[in-house]
Design a protein around this motif. Structure first.
Motif, PDB file in Angstrom:
ATOM      1  N   THR A  13       0.873  -1.180   0.000  1.00  0.00           N
ATOM      2  CA  THR A  13       0.000   0.000   0.000  1.00  0.00           C
ATOM      3  C   THR A  13       0.911   1.232   0.000  1.00  0.00           C
ATOM      4  O   THR A  13       2.085   1.137   0.339  1.00  0.00           O
ATOM      5  N   THR A  14       0.332   2.365  -0.338  1.00  0.00           N
ATOM      6  CA  THR A  14       1.093   3.626  -0.355  1.00  0.00           C
ATOM      7  C   THR A  14       0.489   4.577   0.678  1.00  0.00           C
ATOM      8  O   THR A  14      -0.679   4.412   1.074  1.00  0.00           O
ATOM      9  N   PRO A  15       1.249   5.604   1.083  1.00  0.00           N
ATOM     10  CA  PRO A  15       0.663   6.605   1.990  1.00  0.00           C
ATOM     11  C   PRO A  15      -0.617   7.204   1.400  1.00  0.00           C
ATOM     12  O   PRO A  15      -1.589   7.425   2.141  1.00  0.00           O
ATOM     13  N   ASP A  16      -0.644   7.446   0.083  1.00  0.00           N
ATOM     14  CA  ASP A  16      -1.838   8.058  -0.527  1.00  0.00           C
ATOM     15  C   ASP A  16      -3.083   7.187  -0.345  1.00  0.00           C
ATOM     16  O   ASP A  16      -4.190   7.689  -0.157  1.00  0.00           O
ATOM     17  N   TYR A  17      -2.880   5.891  -0.437  1.00  0.00           N
ATOM     18  CA  TYR A  17      -4.005   4.955  -0.255  1.00  0.00           C
ATOM     19  C   TYR A  17      -4.662   5.176   1.108  1.00  0.00           C
ATOM     20  O   TYR A  17      -5.878   5.278   1.235  1.00  0.00           O
ATOM     21  N   TRP A  22      -8.515   7.616   5.329  1.00  0.00           N
ATOM     22  CA  TRP A  22      -8.753   8.318   6.613  1.00  0.00           C
ATOM     23  C   TRP A  22      -9.428   9.664   6.410  1.00  0.00           C
ATOM     24  O   TRP A  22     -10.177  10.121   7.276  1.00  0.00           O
ATOM     25  N   ALA A  23      -9.160  10.297   5.272  1.00  0.00           N
ATOM     26  CA  ALA A  23      -9.752  11.624   5.035  1.00  0.00           C
ATOM     27  C   ALA A  23     -11.279  11.530   4.924  1.00  0.00           C
ATOM     28  O   ALA A  23     -11.975  12.518   5.120  1.00  0.00           O
ATOM     29  N   HIS A  24     -11.788  10.328   4.606  1.00  0.00           N
ATOM     30  CA  HIS A  24     -13.234  10.168   4.435  1.00  0.00           C
ATOM     31  C   HIS A  24     -13.869   9.410   5.586  1.00  0.00           C
ATOM     32  O   HIS A  24     -14.946   8.829   5.442  1.00  0.00           O
ATOM     33  N   THR A  25     -13.200   9.363   6.736  1.00  0.00           N
ATOM     34  CA  THR A  25     -13.743   8.625   7.885  1.00  0.00           C
ATOM     35  C   THR A  25     -14.183   9.598   8.974  1.00  0.00           C
ATOM     36  O   THR A  25     -13.408  10.475   9.361  1.00  0.00           O
ATOM     37  N   ASP A  26     -15.415   9.435   9.464  1.00  0.00           N
ATOM     38  CA  ASP A  26     -15.894  10.249  10.596  1.00  0.00           C
ATOM     39  C   ASP A  26     -15.205   9.783  11.873  1.00  0.00           C
ATOM     40  O   ASP A  26     -14.742   8.641  11.952  1.00  0.00           O
ATOM     41  N   VAL A  27     -15.194  10.648  12.882  1.00  0.00           N
ATOM     42  CA  VAL A  27     -14.521  10.298  14.142  1.00  0.00           C
ATOM     43  C   VAL A  27     -15.375   9.288  14.919  1.00  0.00           C
ATOM     44  O   VAL A  27     -16.460   9.620  15.389  1.00  0.00           O
ATOM     45  N   PRO A  28     -14.904   8.039  15.035  1.00  0.00           N
ATOM     46  CA  PRO A  28     -15.710   7.030  15.739  1.00  0.00           C
ATOM     47  C   PRO A  28     -15.473   7.085  17.250  1.00  0.00           C
ATOM     48  O   PRO A  28     -14.541   7.756  17.712  1.00  0.00           O
ATOM     49  N   ASP A  29     -16.282   6.363  18.011  1.00  0.00           N
ATOM     50  CA  ASP A  29     -16.046   6.229  19.452  1.00  0.00           C
ATOM     51  C   ASP A  29     -14.910   5.247  19.691  1.00  0.00           C
ATOM     52  O   ASP A  29     -14.665   4.349  18.878  1.00  0.00           O
ATOM     53  N   ALA A  30     -14.258   5.403  20.848  1.00  0.00           N
ATOM     54  CA  ALA A  30     -13.234   4.433  21.251  1.00  0.00           C
ATOM     55  C   ALA A  30     -13.891   3.081  21.543  1.00  0.00           C
ATOM     56  O   ALA A  30     -15.093   3.020  21.834  1.00  0.00           O
ATOM     57  N   ILE A  31     -13.104   2.047  21.474  1.00  0.00           N
ATOM     58  CA  ILE A  31     -13.610   0.705  21.801  1.00  0.00           C
ATOM     59  C   ILE A  31     -13.904   0.620  23.292  1.00  0.00           C
ATOM     60  O   ILE A  31     -13.109   1.067  24.117  1.00  0.00           O
ATOM     61  N   ASP A  32     -15.076   0.054  23.600  1.00  0.00           N
ATOM     62  CA  ASP A  32     -15.448  -0.088  25.010  1.00  0.00           C
ATOM     63  C   ASP A  32     -16.093  -1.464  25.206  1.00  0.00           C
ATOM     64  O   ASP A  32     -17.294  -1.635  24.976  1.00  0.00           O
ATOM     65  N   PRO A  33     -15.290  -2.462  25.621  1.00  0.00           N
ATOM     66  CA  PRO A  33     -15.835  -3.830  25.714  1.00  0.00           C
ATOM     67  C   PRO A  33     -16.895  -3.982  26.805  1.00  0.00           C
ATOM     68  O   PRO A  33     -17.577  -5.003  26.852  1.00  0.00           O
ATOM     69  N   ARG A  34     -17.067  -2.949  27.648  1.00  0.00           N
ATOM     70  CA  ARG A  34     -18.089  -3.069  28.710  1.00  0.00           C
ATOM     71  C   ARG A  34     -19.497  -2.954  28.148  1.00  0.00           C
ATOM     72  O   ARG A  34     -20.457  -3.360  28.778  1.00  0.00           O
ATOM     73  N   LYS A  35     -19.642  -2.361  26.953  1.00  0.00           N
ATOM     74  CA  LYS A  35     -20.976  -2.213  26.360  1.00  0.00           C
ATOM     75  C   LYS A  35     -21.530  -3.594  26.031  1.00  0.00           C
ATOM     76  O   LYS A  35     -20.880  -4.369  25.327  1.00  0.00           O
ATOM     77  N   ASP A  36     -22.738  -3.861  26.512  1.00  0.00           N
ATOM     78  CA  ASP A  36     -23.301  -5.193  26.324  1.00  0.00           C
ATOM     79  C   ASP A  36     -24.212  -5.209  25.089  1.00  0.00           C
ATOM     80  O   ASP A  36     -25.430  -5.134  25.207  1.00  0.00           O
ATOM     81  N   ALA A  37     -23.609  -5.260  23.914  1.00  0.00           N
ATOM     82  CA  ALA A  37     -24.389  -5.313  22.668  1.00  0.00           C
ATOM     83  C   ALA A  37     -23.779  -6.407  21.791  1.00  0.00           C
ATOM     84  O   ALA A  37     -22.568  -6.628  21.843  1.00  0.00           O
ATOM     85  N   PRO A  38     -24.600  -7.086  20.974  1.00  0.00           N
ATOM     86  CA  PRO A  38     -24.059  -8.170  20.147  1.00  0.00           C
ATOM     87  C   PRO A  38     -22.915  -7.698  19.256  1.00  0.00           C
ATOM     88  O   PRO A  38     -21.937  -8.410  19.047  1.00  0.00           O
ATOM     89  N   ALA A  94      -3.754  12.453   7.694  1.00  0.00           N
ATOM     90  CA  ALA A  94      -5.171  12.275   8.038  1.00  0.00           C
ATOM     91  C   ALA A  94      -5.348  11.203   9.113  1.00  0.00           C
ATOM     92  O   ALA A  94      -6.210  11.333   9.993  1.00  0.00           O
ATOM     93  N   GLY A  95      -4.530  10.138   9.058  1.00  0.00           N
ATOM     94  CA  GLY A  95      -4.634   9.065  10.060  1.00  0.00           C
ATOM     95  C   GLY A  95      -4.244   9.551  11.441  1.00  0.00           C
ATOM     96  O   GLY A  95      -4.891   9.219  12.439  1.00  0.00           O
ATOM     97  N   VAL A  96      -3.185  10.353  11.494  1.00  0.00           N
ATOM     98  CA  VAL A  96      -2.729  10.902  12.778  1.00  0.00           C
ATOM     99  C   VAL A  96      -3.791  11.846  13.331  1.00  0.00           C
ATOM    100  O   VAL A  96      -4.140  11.803  14.515  1.00  0.00           O
ATOM    101  N   ARG A  97      -4.337  12.671  12.442  1.00  0.00           N
ATOM    102  CA  ARG A  97      -5.369  13.631  12.870  1.00  0.00           C
ATOM    103  C   ARG A  97      -6.586  12.885  13.433  1.00  0.00           C
ATOM    104  O   ARG A  97      -7.143  13.255  14.461  1.00  0.00           O
TER     105      ARG A  97
END
Ligand SMILES: C[S@@+](CC[C@H](N)C(=O)[O-])C[C@H]1O[C@@H](n2cnc3c(N)ncnc32)[C@H](O)[C@@H]1O
Length: 270
Positions: A13-17, A22-38, A94-97
């Motif tokens: 892969t290249t940095p551009d890839y 990442w430039a088209h990804t919204d800011v997601p929540d952090a992983i939280d294994p305590r959440k009890d969802a499937p 973009a990934g760092v940001r």
């Protein structure tokens, strides 16, 4: 800031890839294994494995780095679950940001640096108690070489955690049919290839196995629209079965991921 215009050795892969991803990804929540969802089933399994591998060996305050941390939801998790001091390196702006934005959203502090993993800041060599990567090493033709590069960040006696999508069996077939361009950006892996590459890098394996019985995650946020939602609903149904003990045991034919824990020779501490 380092020059990241060159593709590192053996990279498929290249940095551009990644910049584009990442430039088209919204800011997601952090992983939280305590959440009890499937849909959290995978993270709960990973949390149990990490607890077994880390809790007894690395006390709160241990230094953890994620290599290839662009867009990582895992770093805040390691801070919250284990009290580690967290850092990350990725060669994309973009990934760092995005990683920084995920930390900010979670209210967690950490140090994210833009740079090529093969050219670490000199004071990061041998600095870390734990080195993790999720979906990184399979993007290089020479896996031992990239695992060796990641191991440079570890102190003697430190722990390395490597997760790869297998891209073999059912999971590989699904990607080959549904997302062939993404499939081509991966080197397929098995438990054996992961063990071999870590052994070649001079690390001692403590655990290496497949994760999950079926590749349900393929349909999570990656596949939008009605087919994606239907596949995700089917995955949730399967995960409910797996959580009740009726799932398929992890195996080379149907598991989506392989996970390796290894240590670097030398004195142990913490
Ligand atoms: C599949 S993504 C991993 C995403 C993240 N770890 C997670 O779990 O969400 C692979 C990441 O590795 C980064 N990467 C690939 N080659 C790299 C290199 N030579 N140096 C630093 N980062 C690199 C890419 O920019 C990308 O963000």
């Amino acid at each position: 800031m380092k020059n990241t215009s060159n593709t590192p050795p053996n990279a498929i892969t290249t940095p551009d890839y990644w910049e584009d991803a990442w430039a088209h990804t919204d800011v997601p929540d952090a992983i939280d294994p305590r959440k009890d969802a499937p849909g959290n089933h995978y993270y709960q399994i990973m949390h149990a494995l990490f607890t077994r591998a880390l809790a007894a060996h690395c006390a709160p305050g241990a230094r953890l780095i994620e290599i290839g941390c662009g867009g990582s939801r895992w770093l805040p998790y390691f801070y919250r679950a284990f009290g580690y001091e967290i850092s990350g390196i990725d060669y994309t702006v973009a990934g760092v940001r995005l990683s920084q934005a995920i930390l900010d959203k979670a209210g967690v502090s950490g140090r994210i640096v833009q740079g090529d993993l093969f050219d670490p800041p000199p004071d990061w060599i041998g600095r870390f108690d734990v080195v993790v990567s999720f979906g990184l090493v399979e993007h290089f033709e020479n896996t031992s070489q990239v695992v060796s590069a990641c191991a440079r960040y570890l102190r003697p006696g430190g722990r390395m955690i490597t997760l790869v999508p297998t891209m073999r069996g059912l999971y590989g077939l699904a990607y080959r049919l549904l997302r062939p361009a993404v499939y081509r950006k991966h080197i397929p892996h098995s438990r054996e290839t992961l063990v071999q590459s870590h052994t070649d890098a001079g690390l001692n394996i403590t655990h290496c196995d497949y994760v999950l019985g079926l590749p349900g995650m393929i349909s999570a946020p990656a596949s939008p629209g009605l087919p994606g939602r239907m596949a995700f609903a089917a995955s949730c149904l399967y995960w409910k079965l797996e959580r009740s003990g009726w799932g398929i045991p992890p195996n080379r034919w149907t598991s989506p991921y392989a996970l390796c824990f290894a240590t670097k020779s030398g004195e142990t501490q913490t």
